[in-house]
Write a protein that holds these residues in place. Structure first.
Motif, PDB file in Angstrom:
ATOM      1  N   TYR A   1       8.800  -3.206  13.869  1.00  0.00           N
ATOM      2  CA  TYR A   1       8.344  -1.903  14.351  1.00  0.00           C
ATOM      3  C   TYR A   1       8.652  -1.752  15.830  1.00  0.00           C
ATOM      4  O   TYR A   1       8.152  -2.511  16.657  1.00  0.00           O
TER       5      TYR A   1
ATOM      6  N   ARG B   1       0.326  -0.860  10.112  1.00  0.00           N
ATOM      7  CA  ARG B   1      -0.768  -1.806   9.850  1.00  0.00           C
ATOM      8  C   ARG B   1      -1.052  -1.910   8.347  1.00  0.00           C
ATOM      9  O   ARG B   1      -1.345  -2.999   7.834  1.00  0.00           O
TER      10      ARG B   1
ATOM     11  N   TYR C   1       1.164  -1.535   5.937  1.00  0.00           N
ATOM     12  CA  TYR C   1       2.233  -2.351   5.371  1.00  0.00           C
ATOM     13  C   TYR C   1       2.012  -3.832   5.682  1.00  0.00           C
ATOM     14  O   TYR C   1       2.221  -4.698   4.829  1.00  0.00           O
ATOM     15  N   GLU C   2       1.620  -4.125   6.901  1.00  0.00           N
ATOM     16  CA  GLU C   2       1.411  -5.526   7.275  1.00  0.00           C
ATOM     17  C   GLU C   2       0.275  -6.148   6.478  1.00  0.00           C
ATOM     18  O   GLU C   2       0.360  -7.298   6.037  1.00  0.00           O
ATOM     19  N   ARG C   3      -0.799  -5.383   6.281  1.00  0.00           N
ATOM     20  CA  ARG C   3      -1.910  -5.903   5.477  1.00  0.00           C
ATOM     21  C   ARG C   3      -1.485  -6.143   4.034  1.00  0.00           C
ATOM     22  O   ARG C   3      -2.005  -7.044   3.359  1.00  0.00           O
TER      23      ARG C   3
ATOM     24  N   THR D   1      10.193  -9.911  12.927  1.00  0.00           N
ATOM     25  CA  THR D   1       9.051  -9.086  12.562  1.00  0.00           C
ATOM     26  C   THR D   1       8.167  -8.826  13.774  1.00  0.00           C
ATOM     27  O   THR D   1       8.396  -9.352  14.859  1.00  0.00           O
ATOM     28  N   GLY D   2       7.154  -8.011  13.586  1.00  0.00           N
ATOM     29  CA  GLY D   2       6.209  -7.711  14.657  1.00  0.00           C
ATOM     30  C   GLY D   2       6.474  -6.355  15.281  1.00  0.00           C
ATOM     31  O   GLY D   2       7.428  -5.653  14.945  1.00  0.00           O
ATOM     32  N   THR D   3       5.600  -5.991  16.187  1.00  0.00           N
ATOM     33  CA  THR D   3       5.655  -4.691  16.865  1.00  0.00           C
ATOM     34  C   THR D   3       6.023  -4.886  18.326  1.00  0.00           C
ATOM     35  O   THR D   3       5.521  -5.781  18.993  1.00  0.00           O
TER      36      THR D   3
ATOM     37  N   THR E   1       7.376  -7.171   5.149  1.00  0.00           N
ATOM     38  CA  THR E   1       8.126  -7.667   6.306  1.00  0.00           C
ATOM     39  C   THR E   1       8.531  -6.459   7.135  1.00  0.00           C
ATOM     40  O   THR E   1       9.388  -5.675   6.731  1.00  0.00           O
ATOM     41  N   VAL E   2       7.920  -6.305   8.305  1.00  0.00           N
ATOM     42  CA  VAL E   2       8.093  -5.087   9.097  1.00  0.00           C
ATOM     43  C   VAL E   2       8.535  -5.412  10.521  1.00  0.00           C
ATOM     44  O   VAL E   2       7.926  -6.252  11.191  1.00  0.00           O
TER      45      VAL E   2
ATOM     46  N   ARG F   1       1.688  -6.578  20.108  1.00  0.00           N
ATOM     47  CA  ARG F   1       1.567  -7.149  18.774  1.00  0.00           C
ATOM     48  C   ARG F   1       0.406  -6.514  18.018  1.00  0.00           C
ATOM     49  O   ARG F   1      -0.670  -6.344  18.577  1.00  0.00           O
TER      50      ARG F   1
END
Length: 261
Positions: free
Chosen positions: A166, A155, A157-159, A200-202, A163-164, A259
């Motif tokens: 996960y 979270r 890194y995303e903030r 991207t995304g979880t 570009t993640v 997400r």
């Protein structure tokens, strides 16, 4: 998974260093070093906190007087051993060792030291966004690194605008996942080298090892390992194929998407 990798830590320090050196991605975070130190202390993985402190002592000389003030002579000598031992020897040496036995004050008092707090803030990953994309893979039931620490890490890194990608894996413990995720990592790297748009995304998945393709990839990887053990050179033909992820080794019928906003 595991301690902060050199690749990710380098990207954390300088967002441009990854591209300058030709990297296409990074991974292997620890998430929250202080929380991991407290959680692993006194358990079977107590060697990791010892290595953590030994490494910080070398990287941040201003910590030396703080550690000398808090730790007894015996533990400071053990920190010297931690700098020299291999991973498994380290874990065996420090198994079930409680650092509180060697502190003049408690763990909370040590972690409250202003110098140590500044160092922990400095090394906490996720505050800045590296230029390279990140792949983070974490076991939900990992006995070494807590899933909550990695969730929070991602979270951050995303903030920061990173570009993640996960992947949270429900089945699998710490060490086996190091090998089970190899096909996933190879596919992800192949996509990056091919210039494919980064997903991207979880996502939370049940397994990364239950498809036919995943089994084939692991057999290829085992062949490479056996080649290395035999002392033979490894060429391109020996390496596991890392074609773009046309058929993911994830288990599609069992995966549930989560997400993180």
């Amino acid at each position: 998974m595991h301690e902060v990798a050199a690749v990710e830590f380098g990207a954390h320090l300088d967002g441009e260093v990854a591209f300058a050196q030709g990297f296409v991605g990074a991974g292997s975070p620890v998430g929250d070093p202080a929380a991991a130190f407290v959680r692993l202390n006194g358990g079977w993985f107590a060697g990791f906190p010892a290595a953590f402190v030994a490494g910080l002592r070398r990287a941040y000389p201003e910590l030396v007087p703080v550690l000398e003030d808090h730790f007894d002579t015996r533990f400071r000598a053990l920190l010297g051993e931690a700098e020299q031992r291999s991973t498994f020897a380290l874990l065996l040496r420090f198994a079930r060792r409680d650092v509180a036995r060697h502190l003049r004050g408690g763990i909370a008092e040590l972690l409250a030291e202003p110098v140590l707090r500044r160092v922990l803030t400095d090394i906490e990953p996720g505050g800045t966004a590296p230029a390279a994309p990140l792949l983070v893979v974490q076991g939900v039931r990992d006995e070494v690194i807590a899933i909550a620490d990695i969730d929070a890490h991602v979270r951050r890194y995303e903030r920061a605008g990173a570009t993640v990608r996960y992947l949270r894996i429900r089945n699998g413990s710490h060490l086996p996942l190091e090998f089970l995720v190899v096909p996933v990592v190879l596919d992800w790297l192949a996509d990056r080298f091919a210039g494919t748009q980064t997903e991207t995304g979880t996502e939370t998945v049940t397994s990364v090892a239950r498809s036919v393709r995943a089994v084939r990839k692991h057999l290829e990887f085992l062949q490479v390992v056996l080649t290395m053990v035999a002392g033979r050179s490894i060429g391109v033909a020996d390496a596991p194929s890392a074609s773009a992820a046309q058929s993911s080794p994830l288990v599609p019928e069992e995966r549930g998407v989560l997400r993180i906003s």
